[in-house]
Structures are given as structure tokens and as C-alpha cells.
Design an enzyme around this catalytic site. Structure first.
Site, PDB file in Angstrom:
ATOM      1  N   GLY A   1      25.759  10.041  -1.407  1.00 37.17           N
ATOM      2  CA  GLY A   1      25.970   9.376  -0.124  1.00 37.17           C
ATOM      3  C   GLY A   1      25.189   8.091   0.038  1.00 37.17           C
ATOM      4  N   HIS A   2      24.904   7.401  -1.069  1.00 35.95           N
ATOM      5  CA  HIS A   2      24.030   6.231  -1.050  1.00 35.95           C
ATOM      6  C   HIS A   2      24.680   5.080  -0.277  1.00 35.95           C
ATOM      7  CE1 HIS A   2      20.988   3.770  -3.666  1.00 35.95           C
ATOM      8  NE2 HIS A   2      20.719   3.739  -2.366  1.00 35.95           N
TER       9      HIS A   2
ATOM     10  N   ILE B   1       3.238   3.066   8.393  1.00 35.59           N
ATOM     11  CA  ILE B   1       3.446   2.073   9.446  1.00 35.59           C
ATOM     12  C   ILE B   1       2.548   2.362  10.646  1.00 35.59           C
ATOM     13  CG2 ILE B   1       5.160   0.919  10.888  1.00 35.59           C
ATOM     14  CD1 ILE B   1       7.308   2.000   8.946  1.00 35.59           C
TER      15      ILE B   1
ATOM     16  N   ASN C   1      14.076  -2.060   5.868  1.00 31.64           N
ATOM     17  CA  ASN C   1      13.162  -1.422   4.903  1.00 31.64           C
ATOM     18  C   ASN C   1      11.783  -2.066   4.930  1.00 31.64           C
ATOM     19  OD1 ASN C   1      15.635  -0.205   4.074  1.00 31.64           O
ATOM     20  ND2 ASN C   1      14.758   0.113   2.038  1.00 31.64           N
TER      21      ASN C   1
ATOM     22  N   ASP D   1       0.885  19.023  15.126  1.00 31.66           N
ATOM     23  CA  ASP D   1       2.319  18.922  14.914  1.00 31.66           C
ATOM     24  C   ASP D   1       2.996  18.523  16.223  1.00 31.66           C
ATOM     25  OD1 ASP D   1       5.027  19.369  14.349  1.00 31.66           O
ATOM     26  OD2 ASP D   1       4.647  21.230  13.263  1.00 31.66           O
TER      27      ASP D   1
ATOM     28  N   TYR E   1      18.957   3.301  -9.365  1.00 31.00           N
ATOM     29  CA  TYR E   1      20.144   4.076  -9.003  1.00 31.00           C
ATOM     30  C   TYR E   1      21.432   3.322  -9.331  1.00 31.00           C
ATOM     31  CZ  TYR E   1      17.679   7.632  -6.188  1.00 31.00           C
ATOM     32  OH  TYR E   1      16.899   8.677  -5.762  1.00 31.00           O
TER      33      TYR E   1
ATOM     34  N   PRO F   1      13.061   4.138 -12.051  1.00 28.35           N
ATOM     35  CA  PRO F   1      14.484   4.478 -11.994  1.00 28.35           C
ATOM     36  C   PRO F   1      15.279   3.458 -11.187  1.00 28.35           C
ATOM     37  CG  PRO F   1      13.291   5.747 -10.366  1.00 28.35           C
ATOM     38  CD  PRO F   1      12.264   4.890 -11.055  1.00 28.35           C
TER      39      PRO F   1
ATOM     40  N   THR G   1      15.191   3.512  12.719  1.00 29.43           N
ATOM     41  CA  THR G   1      15.570   2.890  11.446  1.00 29.43           C
ATOM     42  C   THR G   1      16.994   2.351  11.497  1.00 29.43           C
ATOM     43  OG1 THR G   1      16.053   3.397   9.104  1.00 29.43           O
ATOM     44  CG2 THR G   1      16.234   5.212  10.652  1.00 29.43           C
ATOM     45  N   ASP G   2      17.269   1.345  10.659  1.00 30.24           N
ATOM     46  CA  ASP G   2      18.625   0.823  10.547  1.00 30.24           C
ATOM     47  C   ASP G   2      19.579   1.814   9.885  1.00 30.24           C
ATOM     48  OD1 ASP G   2      17.642   0.669   7.927  1.00 30.24           O
ATOM     49  OD2 ASP G   2      17.940  -1.496   7.736  1.00 30.24           O
ATOM     50  N   GLU G   3      19.042   2.839   9.241  1.00 25.06           N
ATOM     51  CA  GLU G   3      19.888   3.788   8.519  1.00 25.06           C
ATOM     52  C   GLU G   3      20.785   4.611   9.445  1.00 25.06           C
ATOM     53  OE1 GLU G   3      18.206   5.854   5.149  1.00 25.06           O
ATOM     54  OE2 GLU G   3      16.451   4.533   5.180  1.00 25.06           O
TER      55      GLU G   3
ATOM     56  N   GLY H   1       0.044   7.633   8.991  1.00 27.38           N
ATOM     57  CA  GLY H   1       1.041   7.289   7.996  1.00 27.38           C
ATOM     58  C   GLY H   1       1.043   5.801   7.704  1.00 27.38           C
TER      59      GLY H   1
ATOM     60  N   LYS I   1      17.392  11.054  12.592  1.00 27.85           N
ATOM     61  CA  LYS I   1      16.852   9.928  13.354  1.00 27.85           C
ATOM     62  C   LYS I   1      17.835   9.468  14.424  1.00 27.85           C
ATOM     63  CE  LYS I   1      13.565   7.946  13.130  1.00 27.85           C
ATOM     64  NZ  LYS I   1      12.287   8.156  13.889  1.00 27.85           N
TER      65      LYS I   1
ATOM     66  N   TYR J   1      18.510  12.700   6.687  1.00 26.24           N
ATOM     67  CA  TYR J   1      17.407  11.967   7.312  1.00 26.24           C
ATOM     68  C   TYR J   1      17.918  11.060   8.429  1.00 26.24           C
ATOM     69  CZ  TYR J   1      14.509   7.859   8.064  1.00 26.24           C
ATOM     70  OH  TYR J   1      13.835   6.817   8.658  1.00 26.24           O
TER      71      TYR J   1
END
Length: 323
Positions: free
Chosen positions: A276-277, A12, A180, A63, A208, A206, A127-129, A10, A155, A151
Site C-alpha cells: 500500500g505504499h 519532534i 516528512n 500513557d 523500496y 534498503p 500528518t499529510d499521510e 520523542g 491519525k 497508521y
């Protein structure tokens, strides 16, 4: 030292493998690197082409949820660096099941095998998310998790599992959480490669909502340097933030990309905001900086220019993916 890199084909993960084998990361040169990748839509063997002939590299297609395969692959490795994940927020909103399966159950399968075979170190890349959204200031590593998308929730679950294996079984786990990422070889569904490739083809992009959502941008090379430092010197059972140090609104980022690609604002198409952004992400990187000597080295102006140039020069890589 034998390393297993999951998701190593992938964006990273492949950068980590390429730099490991080139000897440019702040960690000891590996004696062998095994890449395990399912080769879903975002995994691409072309990402490993620059190091394909290195005799230390072995590729296994599979997998991380396949317990029998994982048991066989993990055996004999000293370090696991775990990148493999479903990672696109919009796809998780459309259907969460693959995210829970891969990110949670797949991680649990790896952790079980690592514990069973006595793996020396397990680096879990996150991730920071997982923190949700922050209006002011920056998250520290002990901040409560409050994910807002399927997502990021998956995580967060995998992070907690990894840390639980340290506390319960004594497995040498370290967790990294990044902001990011951007750079070369990034699949063109993520914002920067999507916008760059669309604009290079004279298309639209696009934006948002009001474009006011804020993200910190981290070049993939700096991210991999941070992971290598954590792999080598991070304290077991700890979380480390890896950030880029440059926050932009999505509108500001779009303006920079439009200019870099020689386009105009007429190419920008406003679209309804994502469900939910999260409004703003911001990581405090004091811990990794003070303990391990990390600092981002690729400034955003230089990094974006190099990234745009790479996509302009490597249509043979991304055009089939978009086709």
C-alpha cells in the site's frame, strides 16, 4: 502560560520543548512545561538533556490512554500540544492495534480531559499521510481524507475526533498536518537516520521498489516554528499544513545521503515495495503562509548536511538505540 506537551521526549516533541524553553519559537515564553511521555522505544529522556535543568520543566512518565493519570496531568494547563502517537508505517502494517489504541483512544482521552478542565487551546499534531496519495498538484486543507495504511488511518481518526470536539463542545482545537520530518534526535528507524547511521557504519540501506515514491521534506525546526505559529495565532477549528517545500523521489534522497556519507551506490540494496505504499505526498502551504506568516527557513541541502554531521558527532546517542 502552562503547557502540556504529550510525546515530548520523542523526536519532534522534544525539539518543541527544547526550543520553547530556549525562547526561540514565535510564541510567548512559557511559565511551565510539563512533558508527558510513555517512554516507549522511540521516547528518550536523553532528548531532553539539553534543558533538563530548566526549573520550568516537569516530566511525567505515563500513557495518554490512562484516563485517571490524564485527568490529573491536564488539570491546570492552559495549552496542550499533542505529539504523542505511534507513527511508523511498517510497524502498523505488522500490527495495527497499538496504533488504533494510542492514536485514536489516547487522543479521545486527552480531548475529554481538556474539555472537562477547560483547557484554553488544544494543538493536535498530525500528518499529510491522512490524505493518501496525490499524482499531481498539492492537497489543500479541505481535501477529503483517504488514508492507505493502518497508521495513517488511525491519525485520520484522531484528526476527525479533535475537530469534532471543536464542533460539538466548542473546545479550542487546531490541527496541523506536516510533511516528512528530518533532523537531529530522530529515532533510527525512519529513513534518513536509518540510512545515515547504516552508511556511517559501512552498512547497506534498503530502497523500496523502483525508488520513485515522492516525499516533501521538512526540517524539524521549521515544523516546530509552524506549530508555534498555529498555537499562538491559528483560528479555532481549523487545519493548517506545514511543509518544507522540497520534493524528492526516494531514489534522489538516497543518492544525496550516500554522497553525504562518503559511500557508494553499492551500499544500496533494492527490496520489494511496501504494501500500500503511497506514491506521492504534497501539501499546499498557502493558508499558513498567508494567515500566519509561515515559510520554511532550512533548505534541504543545508539541513541534510547538518543532520549527517549531527549523527556522525553523536554516536553516543544513537548506537545504544540500534544495538
Amino acid at each position: 502560560m502552562r503547557l502540556l506537551v504529550t510525546g515530548g521526549a520523542g523526536f519532534i516533541g522534544s525539539e518543541y520543548v527544547r526550543e520553547l524553553l530556549r525562547g526561540t519559537l514565535p510564541t510567548a515564553a512559557p511559565t511551565a512545561v510539563t512533558v508527558l511521555d510513555k517512554l516507549t522505544y522511540s521516547g528518550n529522556l536523553a532528548n531532553l538533556e539539553p534543558v533538563r535543568d530548566d526549573p520550568r520543566l516537569q516530566f511525567v512518565q505515563g500513557d495518554i490512554c490512562d484516563a485517571a493519570l490524564i485527568d490529573d496531568v491536564v488539570r491546570g494547563h492552559d495549552v496542550i500540544v499533542h505529539f504523542a502517537a505511534e507513527s511508523h508505517v511498517d510497524r502498523s502494517i505488522e500490527g495495527a492495534a497499538p496504533f488504533v489504541t494510542t492514536n485514536v483512544l489516547g487522543t479521545q482521552t486527552l480531548l475529554d480531559a481538556a474539555h472537562r478542565h477547560g483547557t484554553g487551546r488544544f494543538v493536535h499534531v498530525s500528518t499529510d499521510e491522512v490524505y493518501g496519495s496525490i499524482a499531481h498538484g498539492s492537497w489543500t486543507e479541505d481535501w477529503p481524507l483517504a488514508p492507505n495504511s493502518p497508521y495513517s488511518a488511525s491519525k485520520a481518526g484522531s484528526d476527525l475526533l479533535a475537530l469534532a470536539y471543536f464542533r460539538t463542545h466548542g473546545l479550542d482545537v487546531v490541527v496541523t498536518r506536516c510533511s516528512n520530518n528530518y533532523g537531529h534526535y530522530q529515532y533510527p528507524e525512519k529513513v534518513i537516520p536509518l540510512f545515515v547511521t547504516n552508511l556511517l557504519d559501512g552498512g547497506t540501506v534498503p530502497l523500496y521498489g523502483d525508488g520513485g515514491n515522492i516525499r516533501d521534506w521538512l526540517h524539524v525546526k521549521d515544523h516546530c516554528r509552524g506549530i508555534a505559529l498555529v498555537q499562538d495565532k491559528g483560528r479555532p477549528g481549523e487545519v493548517y499544513h506545514i511543509g518544507g517545500g522540497t520534493e524528492l523521489t526516494n531514489r534522489e534522497l538516497t543518492e544525496r545521503l550516500v554522497e553525504a556519507c562518503g559511500a557508494t551506490w553499492e551500499s544500496v540494496r533494492p527490496v520489494p515495495d511496501r504494501k500500500g505504499h503511497d506514491r506521492r505526498y504534497s501539501l499546499d502551504i498557502t493558508k499558513i503562509s498567508q494567515e500566519l506568516g509561515y515559510a520554511p527557513t532550512v533548505d534541504l541541502v543545508t539541513g541534510l548536511a547538518e543532520t549527517v554531521r549531527w549523527y556522525s558527532d553523536n554516536r553516543i546517542w544513537w548506537e545504544p538505540l540500534k544495538g
